[in-house]
Design a protein around this motif. Sequence first.
Motif, mmCIF file in Angstrom:
data_model
loop_
_atom_site.group_PDB
_atom_site.id
_atom_site.type_symbol
_atom_site.label_atom_id
_atom_site.label_comp_id
_atom_site.label_asym_id
_atom_site.label_seq_id
_atom_site.Cartn_x
_atom_site.Cartn_y
_atom_site.Cartn_z
ATOM 1 N N CYS A 41 0.848 -1.186 0.000
ATOM 2 C CA CYS A 41 0.000 0.000 0.000
ATOM 3 C C CYS A 41 0.889 1.244 0.000
ATOM 4 N N HIS A 43 0.222 3.928 1.520
ATOM 5 C CA HIS A 43 0.056 4.643 2.792
ATOM 6 C C HIS A 43 1.037 4.143 3.844
ATOM 7 N N GLN A 44 0.923 2.877 4.198
ATOM 8 C CA GLN A 44 1.871 2.280 5.125
ATOM 9 C C GLN A 44 2.136 0.850 4.689
ATOM 10 N N ALA A 46 1.359 -2.444 4.275
ATOM 11 C CA ALA A 46 0.337 -3.493 4.277
ATOM 12 C C ALA A 46 0.294 -4.103 2.883
ATOM 13 N N CYS A 60 -7.493 -1.645 1.033
ATOM 14 C CA CYS A 60 -6.337 -2.037 1.841
ATOM 15 C C CYS A 60 -6.801 -2.682 3.149
ATOM 16 N N LEU A 62 -5.488 -2.675 5.982
ATOM 17 C CA LEU A 62 -5.112 -2.015 7.237
ATOM 18 C C LEU A 62 -5.972 -0.788 7.542
ATOM 19 N N HIS A 63 -6.037 0.175 6.625
ATOM 20 C CA HIS A 63 -6.817 1.393 6.895
ATOM 21 C C HIS A 63 -7.824 1.690 5.804
ATOM 22 N N ALA A 64 -8.100 0.699 4.973
ATOM 23 C CA ALA A 64 -9.205 0.793 4.022
ATOM 24 C C ALA A 64 -9.064 1.854 2.936
ATOM 25 N N SER A 65 -7.829 2.237 2.594
ATOM 26 C CA SER A 65 -7.686 3.031 1.371
ATOM 27 C C SER A 65 -8.186 2.169 0.223
ATOM 28 N N PRO A 78 -6.863 6.819 3.537
ATOM 29 C CA PRO A 78 -5.817 7.813 3.770
ATOM 30 C C PRO A 78 -4.681 7.849 2.739
#
Lengths: 115, 388
Positions: A41, A43-44, A46, A60, A62-65, A78
């Motif tokens: 990802c 973002h971070q 994952a 994603c 982890l944070h659903a991007s 995010p």
Amino acid sequence: MIPACPLAALPRGEALRIETDPPIAVFHTEDGELYAVDDTCTHQDASLADGWLEGCEVECPLHASRFDLRTGRVDAPPAKLPVRTHQVVVRDETVYVMPSDLPPNLPPGVRTGSA
Amino acid sequence: MKSVAIVGASLAGLSAARALRDQGFGGRLMIVGAEPHRPYDRPPLSKEFLAGQMTTADLALEGDGEDLDAEWRLGVAATGLEQGRPLRITLADGSAVEADGVVIATGSVARTLGGDLAGVHTLRTIEDAAALRAGLDAARRLVVIGAGFIGAEVACVARTLGLDVTIVEAAPAPFARALGPEMGTALAGLHEDHGVRLICGAAVRTLTGEGRVDGVLLEDGRRLDADVVLVGIGARPAVDWLDGSGVQVGDGVLCDTGGATSVPGVVAVGDCAAWFDPALGAHLRVEHWTGAARRPATAARTLLSGGAAVPDALAPPYLWSDQYGMRVQFAGHTLPGDEVSVEEGDLASRRFLAVYRREGRTVAVLGIDQPRSFTRWRRRVNEPAGAR
Ligand SMILES: Cc1cc2nc3c(=O)[nH]c(=O)nc-3n(C[C@H](O)[C@H](O)[C@H](O)COP(=O)(O)OP(=O)(O)OC[C@H]3O[C@@H](n4cnc5c(N)ncnc54)[C@H](O)[C@@H]3O)c2cc1C
Ligand code: FES
């Protein structure tokens, strides 16, 4: 061209991670399309192959991007940067990926083995 | 609605601003924030940022060139909310902001143990994180009070920096509040695996030291030496500024399932808000990132429709945490008495997926390094019994 797997090993609705550097995720959508994007990802750290596939979007884990698998575009934050896309080719019932030669958008703190 | 004021310029406030614009709100948008900073992300403060793998710039929540056409009032706290048309928000510098609609997004504040010894930290803001990191760099022994996620994450980073780390927890198991005692106990070994001492069932009597902390005294008389102490005992909602406003507050601002408060034209989102959760039959303050990022879209609809919009079904609370390189993910809400069973992996390897059930219904899911199956199980939380 990197061989990913036999087509039969990747049913519709499933995803596969290829351990390239950086890793690549290959998706087989419910509609039968195949797409490949960088697995990490933007973002971070994952793995998008672990995410939720819906239509031609992946969410994603982890944070659903959400990313559009056709273009790599961010459809929901995010994440701010698009995920790099790769070309997929099916030949003799085998899935191959043609890695992009553009630079990847890896998240902060994640580096490729070569960089 | 011609104008909206958002109070709190962090994840929930920014998400509300984005949602209002996405939903076509073209009026005046004001964002008031007590911190001097543009919205930034807090989870890395106890993880990558504390470890030095992320910079201040990496924490920014706004995209490059993102423009919400908002008037930002940063570095000034709201001190009161007065009802009327328009609603009026008074600010600490003596000025005021008036708007037809208000979004309360003031988050929460770390609980402290009181006292003013140097070397005692809490962790909520970027300044807290920088101070803690400087403290860790100069220390040999860290005591963490409270075995919640933030405390455990800091313990992890401190171990990688080579500190001697002890965690003290009053409950019989770590993570008990979030994960329940059974899974908390199952995860206790994680700390020991990584050379962190964990003392459970021990209350702190006092912190010792002259001017600067030098130890932690427990109720049972034990004394732990410390150069640095992190107090990680939870956070309380930042709602004091609403005293006398008529906005009903319990543990957080009380809201319905769409985010509406007791005052018309006022919604609340994020860590400061306790929305009514129909699956639980009670108000629940959710203090996790995803709720603060996602629920504002529902609250924006509530606000713009004057309360007429039917709220989306409430997604179950979700949290993640990084513990010693393992990814912990939890969705739902557990109550004492829930049945917990391990569905994949096993406890001994500390890589597993556990499902919490109440009266046959899946009410929560816990994954330890099981991102793929967690992604699927998570969608079953709160489905009616027997749906699958
Ligand atoms: C160290 C740390 C690690 C975390 N890790 C995780 C994690 O791994 N996973 C997870 O799910 N969640 C995690 N969280 C929780 C997550 O960060 C929060 O749920 C999220 O920040 C909530 O956003 P918010 O906007 O509601 O509140 P906040 O982020 O608390 O922001 C509220 C803002 O309002 C401002 N404010 C307060 N009072 C006033 C006032 N009177 N007037 C004006 N402004 C005011 C504050 O200064 C602040 O800027 C973590 C939190 C911390 C602190
Ligand atoms: S890691 Fe993918 S959205 Fe955060």
